[in-house]
Write a protein that holds these residues in place. Structure first.
Motif, PDB file in Angstrom:
ATOM      1  N   SER A  40       2.155 -32.247 -11.297  1.00 32.92           N
ATOM      2  CA  SER A  40       2.468 -31.274 -12.325  1.00 32.92           C
ATOM      3  C   SER A  40       3.955 -31.304 -12.591  1.00 32.92           C
ATOM      4  O   SER A  40       4.762 -31.499 -11.673  1.00 32.92           O
ATOM      5  CB  SER A  40       2.049 -29.861 -11.881  1.00 32.92           C
ATOM      6  N   THR A  41       4.314 -31.123 -13.856  1.00 35.27           N
ATOM      7  CA  THR A  41       5.731 -31.070 -14.193  1.00 35.27           C
ATOM      8  C   THR A  41       6.367 -29.778 -13.708  1.00 35.27           C
ATOM      9  O   THR A  41       7.579 -29.685 -13.617  1.00 35.27           O
ATOM     10  CB  THR A  41       5.922 -31.176 -15.716  1.00 35.27           C
ATOM     11  N   ASN A  42       5.534 -28.778 -13.423  1.00 31.80           N
ATOM     12  CA  ASN A  42       6.057 -27.495 -12.937  1.00 31.80           C
ATOM     13  C   ASN A  42       5.149 -26.952 -11.835  1.00 31.80           C
ATOM     14  O   ASN A  42       4.210 -26.205 -12.102  1.00 31.80           O
ATOM     15  CB  ASN A  42       6.187 -26.490 -14.085  1.00 31.80           C
ATOM     16  N   SER A  75       0.823 -32.837 -19.852  1.00 32.13           N
ATOM     17  CA  SER A  75       2.221 -32.513 -20.116  1.00 32.13           C
ATOM     18  C   SER A  75       2.780 -33.236 -21.335  1.00 32.13           C
ATOM     19  O   SER A  75       3.405 -32.626 -22.190  1.00 32.13           O
ATOM     20  CB  SER A  75       3.080 -32.805 -18.887  1.00 32.13           C
ATOM     21  N   THR A  76       2.580 -34.545 -21.427  1.00 26.51           N
ATOM     22  CA  THR A  76       3.102 -35.299 -22.567  1.00 26.51           C
ATOM     23  C   THR A  76       2.147 -36.433 -22.879  1.00 26.51           C
ATOM     24  O   THR A  76       1.298 -36.791 -22.073  1.00 26.51           O
ATOM     25  CB  THR A  76       4.494 -35.913 -22.274  1.00 26.51           C
ATOM     26  N   GLN A  81       0.361 -36.318 -15.761  1.00 25.71           N
ATOM     27  CA  GLN A  81       0.759 -35.066 -15.144  1.00 25.71           C
ATOM     28  C   GLN A  81       0.289 -33.884 -15.976  1.00 25.71           C
ATOM     29  O   GLN A  81       0.088 -33.983 -17.188  1.00 25.71           O
ATOM     30  CB  GLN A  81       2.280 -35.011 -14.982  1.00 25.71           C
ATOM     31  N   SER A  82       0.122 -32.763 -15.318  1.00 26.66           N
ATOM     32  CA  SER A  82      -0.262 -31.541 -16.004  1.00 26.66           C
ATOM     33  C   SER A  82       0.962 -30.643 -16.180  1.00 26.66           C
ATOM     34  O   SER A  82       1.986 -30.814 -15.514  1.00 26.66           O
ATOM     35  CB  SER A  82      -1.331 -30.807 -15.201  1.00 26.66           C
ATOM     36  N   HIS A  83       0.830 -29.704 -17.097  1.00 23.50           N
ATOM     37  CA  HIS A  83       1.852 -28.671 -17.262  1.00 23.50           C
ATOM     38  C   HIS A  83       1.128 -27.329 -17.264  1.00 23.50           C
ATOM     39  O   HIS A  83       0.259 -27.089 -18.108  1.00 23.50           O
ATOM     40  CB  HIS A  83       2.630 -28.845 -18.559  1.00 23.50           C
TER      41      HIS A  83
END
Length: 307
Positions: A40-42, A75-76, A81-83
Motif C-alpha cells: 500500500s502507498t499508505n 494507487s496508480t 499497490q493499493s491506496h
C-alpha cells in the motif's frame, strides 16, 4: 509509554493522532512499518486506530489496529499497490456530478463495488443540480432511478444554492463519513456549507477540460457542530479495482448478483455463456445497461490496469 489513538490527518509523510485522552500528537511511522511487505502507498490512513509512543523528540506509530472496514483503490495506473482512502467509517458519501465535471457511471459503479467488498455503506450525492440543462436533468433522473432501485440512497444537492443541505445533515449526523469523489465535484464547498468555520480551500473548474483541480491534498477528519464527523479526502481521478478476483466481481454488483443464481453454469462470468440469466435480465430491462457495461469493463480489464 505506548498509547492508542485515531489518525485524524495524513499528509503521506506525517500523521496527526488524536489520543484517547483527547490530546493530539504529530507522528511518523516506525521505520520497519514501511518495509514490512505492505503493498500500500499508505500503510496508515485517516480513521485508523494506532498504537504510538510519545517521546521527547519524536512520536512514533508502531502498530495499526485491525480495521473493521476501509475504502481502497488501485494507487496508480500499472501499479499493483493499493491506496487506502479512509478506514473504520460508518459510511461513505460519494459526491458526483452530471457535468462540471462529469462523473461517469463506470467510476460510480467501481466505487460502489469496492465499497461493497469492504463493507462500507454508500450514499450517492448528485451535486450542482442548480447548474444542469434539461438533458442533464434527464440523465440525473435516470441515475437516481437506477441506484435507488438497487438499494442505494441518493441525494440532490447544490452547495451554492443550499439545496438538500438539511437532508445531507440528517444523513451525516451521528456517523463518521468519508467524503469522496472527483476533483471539482464540490466536496470542499459542501463541507464549507455544512460548517463555514472550517473554511476549506476551494478551486474553480478548468474551462479547458471541464475537470477539477485538486484543492484537498491530504485526508483529514473534522468534527461538525451538528453532531457529525467526516473525513475530507483528496479528489480521485480514476478508481482502479484491486484485490477482487474476477470470479467475485459479480458478488459486489447487487443487481447482477440477484440474477446470477439463475444462470445455467455455476461458474458463469455473465459475459458470453449460453443460458446466462444476467444477460437475459439486461435484455429484459431488469438490469440497467450502464450497470452491466461497468461490470464488463471490470471483467475485461487487463491485470494491473484500470480506466
Amino acid at each position: 509509554m505506548s498509547q492508542q489513538g485515531v489518525v485524524v490527518r495524513s499528509t503521506g509523510s506525517s500523521y496527526t493522532v488524536r489520543a484517547d485522552d483527547g490530546n493530539k500528537y504529530e507522528c511518523r511511522l516506525k521505520g520497519r512499518m514501511r518495509l514490512g511487505g505492505i503493498k500500500s502507498t499508505n500503510p496508515v490512513a485517516v480513521g485508523d486506530r494506532v498504537v504510538f509512543t510519545a517521546e521527547e523528540r519524536d512520536n512514533v506509530i508502531s502498530e495499526v489496529c485491525d480495521r473493521r472496514n476501509y475504502i481502497v483503490r488501485r494507487s496508480t495506473n500499472l501499479s499493483k499497490q493499493s491506496h487506502i482512502i479512509a478506514a473504520n467509517v460508518d459510511q461513505a458519501l460519494l459526491v458526483t456530478t452530471i457535468n462540471h465535471p462529469e462523473t461517469s457511471t463506470v467510476f460510480i459503479d467501481r466505487f460502489l463495488a469496492s465499497a461493497e467488498a469492504y463493507d462500507v455503506p454508500v450514499v450517492i450525492a448528485f451535486n450542482k443540480v442548480d447548474a444542469y440543462s434539461a438533458d442533464e436533468m434527464c440523465e440525473l433522473e435516470y441515475r437516481e432511478a437506477v441506484y435507488q432501485a438497487i438499494g442505494y440512497r441518493t441525494l440532490r444537492l447544490s452547495a451554492l444554492e443550499s439545496v438538500g443541505v438539511d437532508d445531507l445533515k440528517d444523513v451525516l449526523r451521528g456517523k463518521l463519513t468519508a467524503i469522496a469523489g472527483h476533483s471539482g465535484v464540490g466536496k470542499s464547498t459542501l463541507v464549507n456549507t455544512l460548517e463555514p468555520g472550517l473554511d476549506i480551500r476551494t478551486s474553480a473548474i478548468s474551462e479547458a477540460n471541464n475537470a477539477g483541480r485538486h484543492t484537498t491534498t491530504f485526508a483529514e477528519m473534522h468534527h461538525l457542530s451538528f453532531g457529525a464527523d467526516i473525513i475530507d479526502t483528496p479528489g480521485i481521478r480514476g478508481f482502479g479495482i484491486i484485490n477482487i478476483a474476477h470470479a467475485e466481481v459479480a458478488h459486489y454488483f447487487r443487481d447482477i448478483f440477484k440474477f446470477a443464481e439463475g444462470c445455467r453454469f455455476p461458474n458463469c462470468t455473465h459475459t458470453h455463456e449460453p443460458g446466462c440469466a444476467v444477460v437475459q435480465a439486461v435484455q429484459d430491462g431488469l438490469i440497467a445497461p450502464s450497470r452491466y457495461d461497468s461490470y464488463v469493463n471490470i471483467m475485461d480489464e487487463d491485470e494491473g490496469k484500470y480506466r
